[in-house]
Design an enzyme around this catalytic site. Structure first.
Site, PDB file in Angstrom:
ATOM      1  N   HIS A   3       6.906  -4.245  -8.443  1.00 41.00           N
ATOM      2  CA  HIS A   3       5.998  -3.567  -7.514  1.00 41.00           C
ATOM      3  C   HIS A   3       4.567  -4.076  -7.667  1.00 41.00           C
ATOM      4  O   HIS A   3       3.898  -4.395  -6.671  1.00 41.00           O
ATOM      5  CB  HIS A   3       6.050  -2.063  -7.774  1.00 41.00           C
ATOM      6  CG  HIS A   3       5.068  -1.272  -6.974  1.00 41.00           C
ATOM      7  ND1 HIS A   3       5.357  -0.750  -5.731  1.00 41.00           N
ATOM      8  CD2 HIS A   3       3.782  -0.916  -7.240  1.00 41.00           C
ATOM      9  CE1 HIS A   3       4.294  -0.109  -5.265  1.00 41.00           C
ATOM     10  NE2 HIS A   3       3.325  -0.196  -6.172  1.00 41.00           N
ATOM     11  N   GLU A   4       4.088  -4.179  -8.905  1.00 38.81           N
ATOM     12  CA  GLU A   4       2.705  -4.587  -9.133  1.00 38.81           C
ATOM     13  C   GLU A   4       2.483  -6.062  -8.785  1.00 38.81           C
ATOM     14  O   GLU A   4       1.466  -6.426  -8.193  1.00 38.81           O
ATOM     15  CB  GLU A   4       2.300  -4.312 -10.580  1.00 38.81           C
ATOM     16  CG  GLU A   4       2.342  -2.841 -10.971  1.00 38.81           C
ATOM     17  CD  GLU A   4       1.480  -1.951 -10.081  1.00 38.81           C
ATOM     18  OE1 GLU A   4       0.478  -2.447  -9.525  1.00 38.81           O
ATOM     19  OE2 GLU A   4       1.813  -0.770  -9.928  1.00 38.81           O
ATOM     20  N   HIS A  16       2.095  -6.561  -5.079  1.00 36.45           N
ATOM     21  CA  HIS A  16       0.738  -6.334  -4.570  1.00 36.45           C
ATOM     22  C   HIS A  16      -0.067  -7.640  -4.596  1.00 36.45           C
ATOM     23  O   HIS A  16      -0.836  -7.925  -3.676  1.00 36.45           O
ATOM     24  CB  HIS A  16       0.003  -5.297  -5.436  1.00 36.45           C
ATOM     25  CG  HIS A  16       0.298  -3.879  -5.081  1.00 36.45           C
ATOM     26  ND1 HIS A  16       0.111  -3.362  -3.811  1.00 36.45           N
ATOM     27  CD2 HIS A  16       0.748  -2.843  -5.845  1.00 36.45           C
ATOM     28  CE1 HIS A  16       0.427  -2.082  -3.800  1.00 36.45           C
ATOM     29  NE2 HIS A  16       0.824  -1.736  -5.018  1.00 36.45           N
ATOM     30  N   GLU A  58       1.433   0.267  -0.487  1.00 38.58           N
ATOM     31  CA  GLU A  58       2.363   0.794  -1.481  1.00 38.58           C
ATOM     32  C   GLU A  58       3.810   0.619  -1.018  1.00 38.58           C
ATOM     33  O   GLU A  58       4.674   0.185  -1.780  1.00 38.58           O
ATOM     34  CB  GLU A  58       2.065   2.274  -1.745  1.00 38.58           C
ATOM     35  CG  GLU A  58       0.817   2.512  -2.565  1.00 38.58           C
ATOM     36  CD  GLU A  58       0.914   1.886  -3.943  1.00 38.58           C
ATOM     37  OE1 GLU A  58       1.947   2.081  -4.624  1.00 38.58           O
ATOM     38  OE2 GLU A  58      -0.026   1.183  -4.340  1.00 38.58           O
TER      39      GLU A  58
END
Length: 281
Positions: free
Chosen positions: A146-147, A150, A211
């Site tokens: 997820h990070e 980004h 997100e």
């Protein structure tokens, strides 16, 4: 009649600024790999990456870094696998030229904060406070994917570009009010309304979109790295349980509600599961 003339003068005065702004927007569009969403790109990656590297170095020096060798090794191991998947993902989408922008680094910081992040340029930090929720290496891969998503989706660049456009829009409005002869009180109220409108109408919704986008891309990254993406559901359910079901409203939050996030992840899973099966062969 005089009001009409003033408004017309104000409009004429604003035309050059509006043209410049529109030209900037049209010339500075990028596409997020994997989702195809168009995004604003007014800020250079090199500037953001340099600032991020400096801040990250200072943060790591302040630490304290975890002394738990097993957990630290796990973070670095998962990071290596996810970052390789990210580079493969970029190649897959015709963005191999961007790979050199990333100088991956992974550190585990001793802190009770339930948090993790990836700065522009691939600088990743996990806080030990999130490890009870990740449970195991696959859970760490959920957050790592997820990070890192980004970062490769250039969400920081897009946010900086949005804020730049917000400032430009406020300046144009201020000039228009001045030329139009608006009273000081009217001007103050209008500028305050513009600030609130841009925050709720532009910046926060984009943050929620980021997100959700990072969830989707992150599932693909962890799957490509050989981690079962289905584990994401369990992780976010644990996070929801920890919050006692009191997550903030989706409308005024920079993150989707727990229920929305889990529902969206379930929709994205088939795509990621296909990648996981391919990676497991």
């Amino acid at each position: 009649m005089s009001r009409f003339n003033l408004s017309k003068k104000a409009l004429i005065k604003l035309i050059p600024a509006l043209v410049i702004t529109l030209t900037m927007v049209l010339a500075a569009c990028a596409t997020v790999p994997g989702t195809g969403r168009s995004q604003l790109s007014l800020v250079g990656d090199s500037e953001l990456n340099a600032m991020a590297a400096t801040q990250y170095k200072e943060m790591v020096q302040q630490g304290p870094l975890s002394t738990n060798q097993k957990d630290t090794a796990m973070i670095k191991r998962v990071g290596a696998r996810i970052s390789k998947a990210a580079e493969d993902y970029l190649r897959e989408h015709g963005l191999a030229s961007e790979i050199s922008e990333y100088h991956w680094e992974f550190n585990l910081i001793q802190s009770d904060q339930v948090n993790a992040f990836c700065m522009p340029g691939g600088k990743v930090a996990f806080y030990t406070g999130i490890l009870p929720y990740t449970k195991d290496e696959t859970g760490v891969a959920v957050i790592m994917g997820h990070e890192v998503a980004h970062a490769i989706a250039h969400h920081s660049r897009e946010r900086a570009s949005q804020q730049m456009m917000t400032q430009v829009g406020g300046t144009i409005l201020s000039v228009g009010l001045g030329v139009g002869g608006a009273s000081s009180l009217t001007g103050d109220v209008a500028m305050a309304a513009y600030g609130l409108g841009s925050q709720v109408g532009i910046l926060l919704p984009f943050s929620r979109a980021h997100e959700s986008e990072a969830d989707r891309i992150g599932l693909s990254l962890m799957a490509m790295a050989g981690y079962n993406p289905e584990a994401a559901i369990g992780f976010w359910e644990r996070m929801a349980a920890a919050s006692g079901g009191k997550s903030s409203s989706s409308f005024l939050s920079t993150h989707p509600s727990d229920q929305t996030r889990i529902a969206d992840i379930k929709k994205y899973l088939p795509e990621a599961e296909a990648r996981y099966k391919a990676a497991s062969k």
